[in-house]
Design an enzyme around this catalytic site. Structure first.
Site, mmCIF file in Angstrom:
data_model
loop_
_atom_site.group_PDB
_atom_site.id
_atom_site.type_symbol
_atom_site.label_atom_id
_atom_site.label_comp_id
_atom_site.label_asym_id
_atom_site.label_seq_id
_atom_site.Cartn_x
_atom_site.Cartn_y
_atom_site.Cartn_z
ATOM 1 N N TYR A 94 0.863 -1.190 0.000
ATOM 2 C CA TYR A 94 0.000 0.000 0.000
ATOM 3 C C TYR A 94 0.898 1.238 0.000
ATOM 4 O O TYR A 94 1.826 1.332 0.809
ATOM 5 C CB TYR A 94 -0.876 -0.013 1.257
ATOM 6 C CG TYR A 94 -1.753 1.202 1.401
ATOM 7 C CD1 TYR A 94 -2.870 1.380 0.593
ATOM 8 C CD2 TYR A 94 -1.484 2.179 2.366
ATOM 9 C CE1 TYR A 94 -3.692 2.488 0.730
ATOM 10 C CE2 TYR A 94 -2.306 3.289 2.513
ATOM 11 C CZ TYR A 94 -3.410 3.444 1.688
ATOM 12 O OH TYR A 94 -4.220 4.546 1.828
ATOM 13 N N ASP A 153 9.501 3.565 -0.045
ATOM 14 C CA ASP A 153 8.382 4.241 0.603
ATOM 15 C C ASP A 153 8.512 3.981 2.098
ATOM 16 O O ASP A 153 8.143 2.914 2.598
ATOM 17 C CB ASP A 153 7.055 3.710 0.049
ATOM 18 C CG ASP A 153 5.863 4.359 0.739
ATOM 19 O OD1 ASP A 153 6.072 5.212 1.620
ATOM 20 O OD2 ASP A 153 4.720 4.006 0.389
ATOM 21 N N LYS A 189 3.606 10.382 8.034
ATOM 22 C CA LYS A 189 3.272 9.958 9.403
ATOM 23 C C LYS A 189 4.132 10.633 10.491
ATOM 24 O O LYS A 189 3.855 11.755 10.853
ATOM 25 C CB LYS A 189 3.333 8.444 9.506
ATOM 26 C CG LYS A 189 2.323 7.788 8.523
ATOM 27 C CD LYS A 189 1.787 6.494 9.002
ATOM 28 C CE LYS A 189 1.067 5.724 7.919
ATOM 29 N NZ LYS A 189 -0.380 5.821 7.966
#
Ligand SMILES: Cc1ncc(COP(=O)(O)O)c(C=O)c1O
Length: 439
Positions: free
Chosen positions: A152, A254, A281
């Site tokens: 994801y 990522d 985040k």
């Protein structure tokens, strides 16, 4: 405990959330703005967070191992972060120009990640991965990107492919077929996304070599953090680095989640040098954030001087001073001692869960690195997305709801994170509560 019983208990504990959800349904499709946080019968509404705990609209306290999906590495409302954001807010919320904190956070992050010569800020991990794949296309002049089955990377079209496909319709394990994960993703985009099997270096090499002239970038979450935290096999990432380098395919790490596993993220832990890195985040101290960066020769496509701006990167709230202040105040607290403590909490939790599962004879296992962990409901050897799919699809939801009812918050699929606001006793409480829920 059955799922029905867990739902009945949940409803009994959350009448105010149910009322709010009914109001929300009148003004939002499905009553919310974030698919990830929705679960049946309705999510509980959170009113407050402090340290390792959150409280819902009915006043129920829960120990939070979700941490806004791994973002809150210091826990909720960390005093230094709150103060930094309050001070920044008192001087203005956002400006039509850059501010000094942007420079400072960029310095901190590029120092921590030596492969990031330069960096740019955005407002989400989704934006970060979108920009990274775009600049890879601009730099290489190639149209396709490669990603892993199960991985994801946010919610833009280019990565909404083969995120959680049904293996029955997704080709063979060694040659996965690219499948749109959402309606609305253009078939043309799906055709330009090459899907790879995690931990199968030979298959990856074969697939990449076949289309090497067309692939701009390979984007990797080095922990496969949204598909079970399945560790890369010895030599797997090295092989991918080698193949991509040989064929001029840019390697994008990522690290939106994995950056939390060490001062320099997963790339430091595994000793791999990607061309580009995406972040999000934890780097915003709990405020909306994304960032992307890496090799200066690639990132220079974003340099707007002298009319050389080959890629436009607008964003009304990019690098806004509140997020930058929150990010700086967070990074300053992430010292070597802090990482050691996070690792120790993660180790204690994983070890405790392993002992519990053995004692109970429960068909499960736990994976994870540093402060991150994933509770699996299978004994199968875990190697990739397919092997990590639970045999009983309702087991993660049942466990999630059982924990919620018993005062502990995890993510619905089993991903969890320890924060620096936690004590050993908090971690032990997770294990004890899980023991009751699995009984
Ligand atoms: C690895 C990874 N990349 C990208 C994203 C997208 O980040 P955001 O939710 O901030 O858009 C996420 C979000 O969970 C993620 O886990």
């Amino acid at each position: 405990m059955t799922l029905d019983r867990a739902i009945t208990d949940y409803r009994a504990k959350t009448p105010r959330s149910r009322q709010l959800f009914e109001e929300a349904l009148r003004v939002m499709p499905g009553g919310n703005s974030r698919t990830t946080t929705f679960f049946d019968p309705y999510p509980f509404y959170i009113t407050r967070g402090d340290g390792a705990r959150v409280w819902d609209a009915d006043g129920v306290e829960r120990l939070d191992f979700n941490g806004n999906y791994t973002s809150l590495i210091l826990g909720h409302a960390n005093p230094q972060v709150v103060k930094a954001i309050q001070d920044a807010a008192a001087s203005g919320m956002s400006f039509p120009g850059p501010s000094e904190p942007e420079v400072r956070l960029a310095e901190i992050l590029t120092r921590r990640i030596p492969t990031m010569d330069v960096i740019r800020f955005a407002n989400s991990g989704t934006e970060a991965t979108m920009h990274a794949v775009r600049v890879a296309r601009a730099f290489t002049g190639r149209a396709k990107i490669a990603k892993f089955e199960g991985a994801y990377h946010g919610t833009h079209d280019w990565v909404l492919v083969s995120v959680a496909p049904d293996p029955a319709t997704a080709g063979s394990r060694k040659r996965p077929k690219s499948v749109a994960w959402s309606s609305g993703v253009p078939p043309m985009v799906v055709k330009h996304v090459v899907t790879l099997p995690w931990n199968d270096a030979e298959a990856c090499e074969r697939i990449l070599e076949k289309q090497k002239e067309d692939i701009a970038a390979l984007i990797i979450d080095p922990l496969l953090a949204n598909a079970g935290l399945i560790p890369p096999r010895e030599g797997f990432l090295e092989k991918l680095r080698d193949v991509t380098q040989r064929h001029g395919i840019l390697l994008i790490f990522d690290e939106v989640i994995s950056f939390r596993v060490g001062r320099g993220g997963a790339q430091e832990r595994f000793g791999i040098r990607p061309d580009l890195t995406t972040l999000g985040k934890i780097i915003g101290g709990g405020l909306p954030v994304g960032a992307f960066g890496g090799r200066a020769d690639v990132m220079n496509f974003y340099d707007p001087r002298e009319g050389r701006s080959r890629i436009n990167h607008g964003g009304t709230f990019n690098a806004n001073p509140l997020t930058m202040a929150g990010g700086i105040a967070t990074m300053e607290q992430l010292t070597p001692e802090a990482y050691a403590r996070l690792d120790a909490l993660g180790d204690r939790l994983r070890e405790g869960v392993r002992r519990l599962l053995r004692r109970k004879g429960y068909a499960g296992q736990v994976t994870g690195v540093g402060s991150l962990f994933w509770l699996h409901h299978t004994r199968k050897k875990l190697s990739d997305y397919r092997s990590a799919r639970p045999a009983d699809a309702s087991a993660p939801t049942r466990t999630f709801l059982g924990l919620v009812n018993d005062g502990v918050l995890l993510t619905q699929r089993g991903l969890g994170a320890c924060s620096l606001a936690m004590s050993d006793a908090d971690v032990d409480r997770f294990v004890e509560t899980l023991g009751r829920v699995l009984a």
